[in-house]
Design a protein around this motif. Structure first.
Motif, short mmCIF file in Angstrom:
data_model
loop_
_atom_site.label_atom_id
_atom_site.label_comp_id
_atom_site.label_asym_id
_atom_site.label_seq_id
_atom_site.Cartn_x
_atom_site.Cartn_y
_atom_site.Cartn_z
N TYR A 24 -2.60 -9.61 -4.21
CA TYR A 24 -2.80 -8.32 -3.56
C TYR A 24 -1.97 -7.24 -4.24
CZ TYR A 24 -3.57 -4.70 -0.21
OH TYR A 24 -3.94 -3.50 0.35
N LEU A 25 -0.72 -7.55 -4.55
CA LEU A 25 0.15 -6.57 -5.18
C LEU A 25 -0.41 -6.12 -6.53
CD1 LEU A 25 2.80 -4.99 -5.07
CD2 LEU A 25 3.92 -6.97 -6.13
N LYS A 26 -0.97 -7.04 -7.27
CA LYS A 26 -1.56 -6.68 -8.56
C LYS A 26 -2.69 -5.67 -8.37
CE LYS A 26 -3.59 -8.40 -12.77
NZ LYS A 26 -3.84 -9.53 -13.64
N HIS A 86 2.81 -2.04 -13.03
CA HIS A 86 2.87 -3.49 -12.87
C HIS A 86 4.19 -4.07 -13.35
CE1 HIS A 86 -1.71 -4.42 -12.49
NE2 HIS A 86 -1.23 -3.73 -11.47
N HIS A 87 4.70 -3.58 -14.45
CA HIS A 87 5.94 -4.12 -15.02
C HIS A 87 7.17 -3.86 -14.14
CE1 HIS A 87 6.23 0.08 -16.17
NE2 HIS A 87 7.51 -0.12 -16.37
N ARG A 88 7.07 -2.91 -13.22
CA ARG A 88 8.22 -2.59 -12.34
C ARG A 88 8.35 -3.59 -11.19
NH1 ARG A 88 8.57 3.46 -10.64
NH2 ARG A 88 10.66 2.78 -10.12
N ASN A 89 7.29 -4.30 -10.88
CA ASN A 89 7.32 -5.31 -9.83
C ASN A 89 8.14 -6.51 -10.32
OD1 ASN A 89 5.33 -4.26 -7.72
ND2 ASN A 89 4.14 -4.11 -9.60
N ASP A 91 0.82 -1.22 0.00
CA ASP A 91 0.00 0.00 0.00
C ASP A 91 0.85 1.27 0.00
OD1 ASP A 91 -2.32 -1.50 -0.02
OD2 ASP A 91 -2.65 -1.34 2.15
N ALA A 92 2.06 1.18 0.54
CA ALA A 92 2.92 2.36 0.64
C ALA A 92 3.87 2.50 -0.54
CB ALA A 92 3.74 2.29 1.94
N ALA A 93 4.06 1.46 -1.31
CA ALA A 93 5.06 1.47 -2.38
C ALA A 93 4.42 1.60 -3.76
CB ALA A 93 5.88 0.18 -2.32
#
Length: 177
Positions: free
Chosen positions: A64-66, A74-77, A38-40
Motif C-alpha cells: 500500500y505504501l508503495k 519512495h527512497h525516503r521510506n 495517505d496523509a504522509a
C-alpha cells in the motif's frame, strides 16, 4: 511484538506496561496504516518498542505504501528491524523485499553476525545477516546498522569488509540520520 530482549528497550525497562493497549501495545491495523500513508509524504517503520516485521499486515502495508507515496519519495521510506522471524522463513522475507524494493531497510546487527546477540538478546544474527544479504542481492537499498559496544568495537573493520563484500551500506549508530 518483538522476540528480542535488548537491555535498553522500553519493553525491558517497563516490563508488561508496553503490552497494554493504553500504552500503544497493539498492532496497527491496515486501515489505520492507510490513513497514515495517505496523509504522509513518507513513512518510517521504526521498532522502538516492537519490531515492524511482526505486524500481521506488514507486507500489505508495504504494498500500500508503495502505491500511496509518490515515486520520487519512495527512497525516503524506511524500515528499521533487528528481530528475526525464522518462523515465517526466507520466502516471507523475499516477499517483503519484493513488495517495495525502493524502501530502505536498516538491519540492526550490532557486531559480527555471530556476536550480535550479546546486546540484542535472542537475535539470530547469522540468519538476519543472510536475509540482509538477500535484500541487497535483490537490489533493495540495504543498510547494516551497527551500534558500537565494548564487545564489538574490535570487529568494526572486519564488519566493514564483510559489508563491502556483500554490497551492504555499513553505518554505525552515529551515522544514522
Amino acid at each position: 511484538t518483538c522476540t528480542l530482549k535488548c537491555g535498553e528497550c522500553m519493553r525491558q525497562i517497563m516490563p508488561g506496561k508496553m503490552d497494554k493497549p493504553s500504552m500503544g501495545g497493539k498492532n496497527l491495523s491496515l486501515a489505520e496504516f492507510k490513513k497514515i500513508a495517505d496523509a504522509a509524504d513518507w513513512v518510517s517503520f521504526n521498532g522502538q518498542v516492537s519490531d515492524p516485521i511482526f505486524n500481521p499486515d506488514f507486507i500489505a502495508m508495504l504494498r500500500y505504501l508503495k502505491s500511496a507515496t509518490h515515486e520520487s519519495q519512495h527512497h525516503r521510506n524506511s524500515i528499521y528491524t533487528a528481530a528475526t522471524t525464522r518462523k515465517r522463513g526466507k520466502e516471507w522475507y523475499r516477499e517483503a523485499f519484493e513488495a517495495f524494493k525502493e524502501i530502505t531497510w536498516f538491519f540492526g546487527i550490532d557486531g559480527l553476525p555471530h556476536q550480535s546477540h550479546q546486546y540484542r538478546i535472542g537475535q539470530d544474527g547469522e540468519f538476519l545477516f543472510e536475509m540482509m544479504c538477500m535484500a541487497a542481492e535483490m537490489g533493495v537499498n540495504t543498510r547494516w546498522q551497527y551500534i558500537i559496544f565494548n564487545y564489538n568495537e574490535n570487529s568494526i573493520e572486519e564488519a566493514k569488509e564483510l559489508a563491502k563484500k556483500h554490497n551492504l551500506n555499513f553505518v554505525n549508530a552515529k551515522e544514522i540520520d
